[in-house]
Design an enzyme around this catalytic site. Structure first.
Site, PDB file in Angstrom:
ATOM      1  N   GLY A 104      33.929  38.364  43.025  1.00  0.00           N
ATOM      2  CA  GLY A 104      34.338  36.999  43.326  1.00  0.00           C
ATOM      3  C   GLY A 104      33.329  35.976  42.826  1.00  0.00           C
ATOM      4  N   SER A 106      33.678  34.549  39.908  1.00  0.00           N
ATOM      5  CA  SER A 106      34.429  33.704  38.972  1.00  0.00           C
ATOM      6  C   SER A 106      34.234  34.039  37.506  1.00  0.00           C
ATOM      7  CB  SER A 106      34.081  32.230  39.174  1.00  0.00           C
ATOM      8  OG  SER A 106      34.649  31.806  40.355  1.00  0.00           O
ATOM      9  N   SER A 107      34.387  35.307  37.201  1.00  0.00           N
ATOM     10  CA  SER A 107      34.327  35.672  35.780  1.00  0.00           C
ATOM     11  C   SER A 107      35.494  35.044  35.029  1.00  0.00           C
ATOM     12  CB  SER A 107      34.330  37.185  35.617  1.00  0.00           C
ATOM     13  OG  SER A 107      35.392  37.745  36.331  1.00  0.00           O
ATOM     14  N   ASP A 152      35.681  26.659  40.740  1.00  0.00           N
ATOM     15  CA  ASP A 152      35.078  27.671  39.862  1.00  0.00           C
ATOM     16  C   ASP A 152      34.767  27.095  38.484  1.00  0.00           C
ATOM     17  OD1 ASP A 152      35.752  29.166  42.057  1.00  0.00           O
ATOM     18  OD2 ASP A 152      37.476  30.133  41.129  1.00  0.00           O
TER      19      ASP A 152
HETATM   20  C1  GLA Z   1      38.507  30.967  44.883  1.00  0.00           C
HETATM   21  C2  GLA Z   1      39.258  29.868  44.123  1.00  0.00           C
HETATM   22  C3  GLA Z   1      38.548  28.527  44.289  1.00  0.00           C
HETATM   23  C4  GLA Z   1      38.301  28.222  45.774  1.00  0.00           C
HETATM   24  C5  GLA Z   1      37.645  29.409  46.457  1.00  0.00           C
HETATM   25  C6  GLA Z   1      37.496  29.233  47.939  1.00  0.00           C
HETATM   26  O1  GLA Z   1      37.252  31.183  44.300  1.00  0.00           O
HETATM   27  O2  GLA Z   1      39.339  30.194  42.766  1.00  0.00           O
HETATM   28  O3  GLA Z   1      39.304  27.505  43.680  1.00  0.00           O
HETATM   29  O4  GLA Z   1      39.501  27.859  46.411  1.00  0.00           O
HETATM   30  O5  GLA Z   1      38.374  30.611  46.231  1.00  0.00           O
HETATM   31  O6  GLA Z   1      36.675  28.166  48.240  1.00  0.00           O
END
Ligand code: GLA
Length: 355
Positions: A104, A106-107, A152
């Protein structure tokens, strides 16, 4: 030509982005690199892990793939740029990553942002940073089909060395907040990702929108925890919404604490944030809870919480860097004892955004 975009860690402000709220996050020191060249013949050639995807722009704009779905992130960016009227000829790009997957971090946003930057450089145009983040978010929403907010992509674009970024998702502005000295961030991957994420994420999102509509406000940004407690609504809807308003309030307090160098106070807010995820938003897991509980009883840890969407993935802890080795060893040992899982832990610096 090379383009690099980092992953991100969310520090406070869980699930606030699509509620027009505020978030504190940071770009981390790992990410995705694209090595690419112009080809001029309208052919896009993407390579990742020895797999190749080819798209011929002469015939049509990209459509989402059902195989090699990793390619949907770069192809989505191409599609959005074309829709916005940018001229793109063919190019080749080879993707490499040193981000943990499934944690989690954000790749997917990093891949989108690196693609956008690479194309800008190759094609000789340049987007404003916020326009770049928003275009990449559109690629994820409209092409990949994930309803994420702006967190992200904006973190990957705006990251700054030794600073957190304070993102206002309504104003679409970013403020960099220097990170206090003597504190470090430790990311711990629980090793368990619940594959329900897509559905659960959208369900939570809808519950937030429902709460806003019951209150008659545009978004949860426009209300407070006190107003929610006084309102008449189903218990589950109220708890989801209380998580968001609580997080927005914690971000506001957290920014002041970072500015004042109060890592202890900031850490307490992180623990509160996790507690609210666990009880109100129910986006934690037993594994994430175990990691946060271990953190709470470990010397040198100021705060800890799940980071990002939840339902698995990683925690982020604010720690004393002098005690990092002992903290990492204790996390690994205790987590193994409780869950039987070996956790991956890594100490990150707050790093520069995409370049
Ligand atoms: C994921 C989503 C983000 C955000 C987070 C929670 O990473 O991609 O946009 O909503 O969850 O804060």
């Amino acid at each position: 030509m090379q383009a690099y975009a980092p992953g991100r860690v969310e520090l406070l402000g869980n699930h606030t982005d699509y509620n027009d709220g505020v978030v504190l996050a940071a770009a981390i020191d790992r990410g995705i690199t694209l090595e690419g060249d112009l080809s001029g013949n309208g052919i896009i050639l993407l390579t990742s892990n020895g797999e190749q995807v080819r798209h011929d722009l002469e015939y049509r704009w990209p459509e989402p793939l059902t195989h090699s779905t990793w390619a949907n992130y770069p192809l989505g960016v191409v599609r959005m740029l074309l829709e916005e009227g940018y001229e793109i000829s063919g190019f080749s790009a080879t993707i490499s990553s040193n981000l943990m997957t499934g944690a989690g971090l954000s790749s997917s946003a990093a891949l989108e942002v690196a693609t956008c930057l690479l194309i800008e450089k190759l094609a000789g145009f340049s987007l404003e940073p916020m326009a770049r983040a928003k275009l990449c978010r559109r690629a994820e929403n409209e092409f990949v089909g994930v309803n994420c907010g702006l967190l992200d992509q904006a973190s990957s674009v705006f990251g700054a060395e030794n600073a957190a970024i304070h993102l206002d998702c309504r104003a679409e502005t970013v403020e960099t907040v220097p990170f206090p000295e003597g504190f470090a961030l430790l990311i711990t991957n629980s090793g368990v990702k619940h594959e329900l994420t897509g559905g659960e994420y959208n369900e939570r999102r809808n519950q937030c929108f429902e709460a806003a509509s019951i209150l008659g406000v545009k978004a949860l940004r426009d209300t407070t925890s006190a107003a929610l407690l006084a309102a008449d609504m189903p218990d589950v809807t109220r708890r989801r919404a209380l998580h968001v308003t609580g997080e927005i309030e914690r971000v506001q307090a957290g920014v002041q604490m970072l500015k004042a160098g109060d890592g202890n106070g900031f850490g307490r807010l992180m623990f509160e944030s996790h507690e609210s995820s666990r009880k109100n938003f129910e986006n934690s897991t037993p594994e994430l809870d175990a990691l946060v509980e271990i953190a709470r009883s470990t010397a040198g840890v100021f705060g800890s919480r799940l980071t990002g969407g939840g339902f698995g993935g990683a925690t982020v802890s604010l720690i004393d860097p002098q005690q990092a080795d002992a903290i990492i060893a204790r996390f690994a040992e205790e987590y193994q004892k409780i869950t039987g899982i070996t956790c991956q832990t890594y100490l990150t610096t707050l790093a520069e955004g995409a370049h």
